[in-house]
Design a protein around this motif. Sequence first.
Motif, PDB file in Angstrom:
ATOM      1  N   TYR A  38       0.819  -1.215   0.000  1.00 21.39           N
ATOM      2  CA  TYR A  38       0.000   0.000   0.000  1.00 21.39           C
ATOM      3  C   TYR A  38       0.850   1.261   0.000  1.00 21.39           C
ATOM      4  N   ASP A  39       2.165   1.075  -0.119  1.00 23.26           N
ATOM      5  CA  ASP A  39       3.066   2.216  -0.113  1.00 23.26           C
ATOM      6  C   ASP A  39       3.345   2.746  -1.506  1.00 23.26           C
ATOM      7  N   SER A  40       2.267   2.958  -2.257  1.00 23.78           N
ATOM      8  CA  SER A  40       2.419   3.583  -3.564  1.00 23.78           C
ATOM      9  C   SER A  40       1.328   4.631  -3.682  1.00 23.78           C
ATOM     10  N   LEU A  41       1.445   5.459  -4.688  1.00 21.31           N
ATOM     11  CA  LEU A  41       0.445   6.506  -4.886  1.00 21.31           C
ATOM     12  C   LEU A  41      -0.872   5.928  -5.393  1.00 21.31           C
ATOM     13  N   ASP A  42      -0.842   4.684  -5.916  1.00 19.86           N
ATOM     14  CA  ASP A  42      -2.062   4.081  -6.479  1.00 19.86           C
ATOM     15  C   ASP A  42      -2.880   3.308  -5.463  1.00 19.86           C
ATOM     16  N   THR A  43      -2.222   2.779  -4.416  1.00 20.65           N
ATOM     17  CA  THR A  43      -2.903   1.816  -3.548  1.00 20.65           C
ATOM     18  C   THR A  43      -3.415   2.419  -2.245  1.00 20.65           C
ATOM     19  N   ALA A  44      -2.970   3.627  -1.912  1.00 23.41           N
ATOM     20  CA  ALA A  44      -3.457   4.302  -0.707  1.00 23.41           C
ATOM     21  C   ALA A  44      -3.264   5.796  -0.921  1.00 23.41           C
ATOM     22  N   GLU A  45      -3.976   6.587  -0.126  1.00 23.65           N
ATOM     23  CA  GLU A  45      -3.783   8.035  -0.181  1.00 23.65           C
ATOM     24  C   GLU A  45      -2.915   8.400   1.017  1.00 23.65           C
ATOM     25  N   HIS A  46      -1.789   9.048   0.749  1.00 23.40           N
ATOM     26  CA  HIS A  46      -0.819   9.401   1.790  1.00 23.40           C
ATOM     27  C   HIS A  46      -0.846  10.905   2.021  1.00 23.40           C
ATOM     28  N   ILE A  47      -0.551  11.317   3.247  1.00 23.50           N
ATOM     29  CA  ILE A  47      -0.455  12.753   3.523  1.00 23.50           C
ATOM     30  C   ILE A  47       0.863  13.072   4.213  1.00 23.50           C
ATOM     31  N   LEU A  48       1.247  14.329   4.113  1.00 17.95           N
ATOM     32  CA  LEU A  48       2.394  14.860   4.861  1.00 17.95           C
ATOM     33  C   LEU A  48       1.898  16.043   5.674  1.00 17.95           C
ATOM     34  N   ILE A  49       2.511  16.223   6.844  1.00 17.47           N
ATOM     35  CA  ILE A  49       2.308  17.457   7.596  1.00 17.47           C
ATOM     36  C   ILE A  49       3.577  18.269   7.399  1.00 17.47           C
ATOM     37  N   LEU A  50       3.411  19.488   6.915  1.00 16.13           N
ATOM     38  CA  LEU A  50       4.560  20.350   6.652  1.00 16.13           C
ATOM     39  C   LEU A  50       4.639  21.464   7.685  1.00 16.13           C
ATOM     40  N   ASP A  51       5.838  21.653   8.215  1.00 11.67           N
ATOM     41  CA  ASP A  51       6.138  22.776   9.099  1.00 11.67           C
ATOM     42  C   ASP A  51       7.033  23.667   8.252  1.00 11.67           C
ATOM     43  N   LYS A  52       6.504  24.762   7.755  1.00  6.32           N
ATOM     44  CA  LYS A  52       7.122  25.537   6.681  1.00  6.32           C
ATOM     45  C   LYS A  52       7.334  24.561   5.530  1.00  6.32           C
ATOM     46  N   ASN A  53       8.597  24.275   5.137  1.00  9.90           N
ATOM     47  CA  ASN A  53       8.723  23.288   4.062  1.00  9.90           C
ATOM     48  C   ASN A  53       9.218  21.934   4.526  1.00  9.90           C
ATOM     49  N   ASN A  54       9.321  21.762   5.831  1.00  7.67           N
ATOM     50  CA  ASN A  54       9.824  20.486   6.340  1.00  7.67           C
ATOM     51  C   ASN A  54       8.692  19.526   6.634  1.00  7.67           C
ATOM     52  N   ALA A  55       8.825  18.305   6.124  1.00  3.10           N
ATOM     53  CA  ALA A  55       7.828  17.270   6.397  1.00  3.10           C
ATOM     54  C   ALA A  55       8.122  16.706   7.788  1.00  3.10           C
ATOM     55  N   ILE A  56       7.148  16.794   8.689  1.00  8.21           N
ATOM     56  CA  ILE A  56       7.391  16.365  10.074  1.00  8.21           C
ATOM     57  C   ILE A  56       6.387  15.308  10.559  1.00  8.21           C
ATOM     58  N   GLY A  57       5.390  15.008   9.721  1.00  5.08           N
ATOM     59  CA  GLY A  57       4.424  13.976  10.102  1.00  5.08           C
ATOM     60  C   GLY A  57       3.858  13.352   8.844  1.00  5.08           C
ATOM     61  N   THR A  58       3.321  12.150   8.981  1.00  5.86           N
ATOM     62  CA  THR A  58       2.730  11.484   7.825  1.00  5.86           C
ATOM     63  C   THR A  58       1.705  10.452   8.270  1.00  5.86           C
ATOM     64  N   ALA A  59       0.911  10.009   7.326  1.00  5.65           N
ATOM     65  CA  ALA A  59      -0.047   8.925   7.539  1.00  5.65           C
ATOM     66  C   ALA A  59      -0.583   8.546   6.174  1.00  5.65           C
ATOM     67  N   ARG A  60      -1.392   7.479   6.170  1.00  7.38           N
ATOM     68  CA  ARG A  60      -2.051   7.097   4.927  1.00  7.38           C
ATOM     69  C   ARG A  60      -3.415   6.518   5.283  1.00  7.38           C
ATOM     70  N   TRP A  61      -4.269   6.407   4.282  1.00  8.77           N
ATOM     71  CA  TRP A  61      -5.551   5.730   4.503  1.00  8.77           C
ATOM     72  C   TRP A  61      -5.916   5.008   3.225  1.00  8.77           C
ATOM     73  N   ARG A  62      -6.738   3.977   3.373  1.00  6.84           N
ATOM     74  CA  ARG A  62      -7.228   3.234   2.218  1.00  6.84           C
ATOM     75  C   ARG A  62      -8.590   2.659   2.593  1.00  6.84           C
ATOM     76  N   VAL A  63      -9.303   2.189   1.583  1.00  6.23           N
ATOM     77  CA  VAL A  63     -10.622   1.615   1.833  1.00  6.23           C
ATOM     78  C   VAL A  63     -10.488   0.099   1.970  1.00  6.23           C
ATOM     79  N   VAL A  64     -10.983  -0.433   3.066  1.00  2.41           N
ATOM     80  CA  VAL A  64     -10.977  -1.880   3.300  1.00  2.41           C
ATOM     81  C   VAL A  64     -12.416  -2.289   3.595  1.00  2.41           C
TER      82      VAL A  64
END
Length: 151
Positions: A38-64
């Motif tokens: 599920y670690d592709s752009l096609d199999t799940a939707e992923h997000i980043l949390i940006l602090d200015k331009n630095n990515a400091i958090g992440t998660a993903r979701w998918r339909v099961v």
Amino acid sequence: MKAVTIQTEEELKQAFYIRKKVFIEEQGTPEEDEYDEYDSLDTAEHILILDKNNAIGTARWRVVDGIGKLERICILKSHRKLGIGNMIVNKLEELAATKGIDRVKLHGQVQAERFYQKLGYQTDSDVFMEDGIPHVLMWKKLPETKSSHHS
């Protein structure tokens, strides 16, 4: 701070880096268990949390089975306790709702169970082990979105 949906492989790499720091280095998850199909752009939707331009958090979701499953929620140690966890969960719920999903579930680490309960999640299992860490299954019914009335 802002939550963005990942659109490029480059952004996905930033998400993997955060997960490596948190789950593999900090929590000891074996690398081969951390990344999956599920670690592709096609199999799940992923997000980043940006602090200015630095990515400091992440998660993903998918339909099961018609339910949104929130996964791999993590924040770099330097940015914890700032309310970013709420931001991540809210963003994932919003993404699920726009796709017409009305229930979401997650495997919450037992140490984060209270955090999810505050966000409206109910615990729905006994404790089970996942990657050597105690978890519980939790779920939440999403409020109906305005868009779902038009369908």
